[in-house]
Motif scaffolding. Structure first.
Motif, PDB file in Angstrom:
ATOM      1  N   UNK A  83     -14.129   4.182  -0.947  1.00 26.68           N
ATOM      2  CA  UNK A  83     -15.567   4.095  -0.644  1.00 26.68           C
ATOM      3  C   UNK A  83     -16.171   2.814  -1.215  1.00 26.68           C
ATOM      4  N   UNK A  84     -15.847   2.496  -2.467  1.00 20.47           N
ATOM      5  CA  UNK A  84     -16.392   1.291  -3.100  1.00 20.47           C
ATOM      6  C   UNK A  84     -15.924   0.030  -2.386  1.00 20.47           C
ATOM      7  N   UNK A  85     -14.661  -0.022  -2.011  1.00 18.08           N
ATOM      8  CA  UNK A  85     -14.165  -1.183  -1.270  1.00 18.08           C
ATOM      9  C   UNK A  85     -14.858  -1.318   0.080  1.00 18.08           C
ATOM     10  N   UNK A  86     -15.076  -0.203   0.730  1.00 18.89           N
ATOM     11  CA  UNK A  86     -15.769  -0.225   2.030  1.00 18.89           C
ATOM     12  C   UNK A  86     -17.211  -0.704   1.857  1.00 18.89           C
ATOM     13  N   UNK A  87     -17.877  -0.226   0.796  1.00 16.36           N
ATOM     14  CA  UNK A  87     -19.250  -0.666   0.535  1.00 16.36           C
ATOM     15  C   UNK A  87     -19.297  -2.154   0.225  1.00 16.36           C
ATOM     16  N   UNK A  88     -18.338  -2.641  -0.560  1.00 16.77           N
ATOM     17  CA  UNK A  88     -18.299  -4.067  -0.890  1.00 16.77           C
ATOM     18  C   UNK A  88     -18.060  -4.895   0.368  1.00 16.77           C
ATOM     19  N   UNK A  89     -17.169  -4.420   1.225  1.00 18.98           N
ATOM     20  CA  UNK A  89     -16.890  -5.136   2.476  1.00 18.98           C
ATOM     21  C   UNK A  89     -18.130  -5.162   3.364  1.00 18.98           C
ATOM     22  N   UNK A  90     -18.830  -4.043   3.472  1.00 21.31           N
ATOM     23  CA  UNK A  90     -20.055  -3.981   4.269  1.00 21.31           C
ATOM     24  C   UNK A  90     -21.124  -4.922   3.700  1.00 21.31           C
ATOM     25  N   UNK A  91     -21.247  -4.949   2.371  1.00 22.74           N
ATOM     26  CA  UNK A  91     -22.238  -5.821   1.730  1.00 22.74           C
ATOM     27  C   UNK A  91     -21.904  -7.284   2.004  1.00 22.74           C
ATOM     28  N   UNK A  92     -20.615  -7.626   1.912  1.00 17.05           N
ATOM     29  CA  UNK A  92     -20.198  -9.009   2.166  1.00 17.05           C
ATOM     30  C   UNK A  92     -20.481  -9.403   3.607  1.00 17.05           C
ATOM     31  N   UNK A  93     -20.381  -8.467   4.550  1.00 16.81           N
ATOM     32  CA  UNK A  93     -20.664  -8.775   5.950  1.00 16.81           C
ATOM     33  C   UNK A  93     -22.168  -8.903   6.203  1.00 16.81           C
TER      34      UNK A  93
END
Length: 116
Positions: A83-93
């Motif tokens: 979940x945290x990795x997905x959130x970080x990826x979404x934030x970076x996008x």
């Protein structure tokens, strides 16, 4: 005096007890010490058999419970990391410039920690 007794395994056993006299009307049974010690050991083992089995059952139950909890925590950690990795990826996008700035600052911080 010779007596024949039945053992736990169905075998007959003859024992000769020595009888010593301590006066005219008093007889003292002097059964061999090894037989008394052997019987005492058997009795002691028999008396702890049930409590030991109960303790083993409890330990096995606790071990199973601990294993289940560790498995659940492991799964939670894996899920939370994803979940945290997905959130970080979404934030970076969504915020590429901010993500680049955060990555740059983190890189500087890590390089200073490594140098010292």
């Amino acid at each position: 005096m010779t007596t024949t007794t039945q053992t736990k395994h169905g075998r007959s056993r003859s024992t000769t007890a020595r009888v010593a006299t301590n006066g005219p009307d008093m007889a003292i049974d002097t059964q061999p010490a090894t037989e008394r010690v052997t019987q005492a050991a058997h009795d002691a083992i028999d008396s702890i058999k049930e409590p030991a089995a109960e303790a083993e059952r409890k330990l096995r139950d606790l071990g199973s419970k601990a294993e289940r909890q560790v498995r659940e925590k492991k799964e939670y950690a894996r899920t939370r990391t994803d979940e945290l990795l997905s959130e970080a990826k979404d934030y970076a996008q969504r915020q590429p410039l901010a993500a680049a700035g955060i990555a740059f600052a983190a890189g500087i911080l890590v390089s200073r920690i490594i140098r010292s």
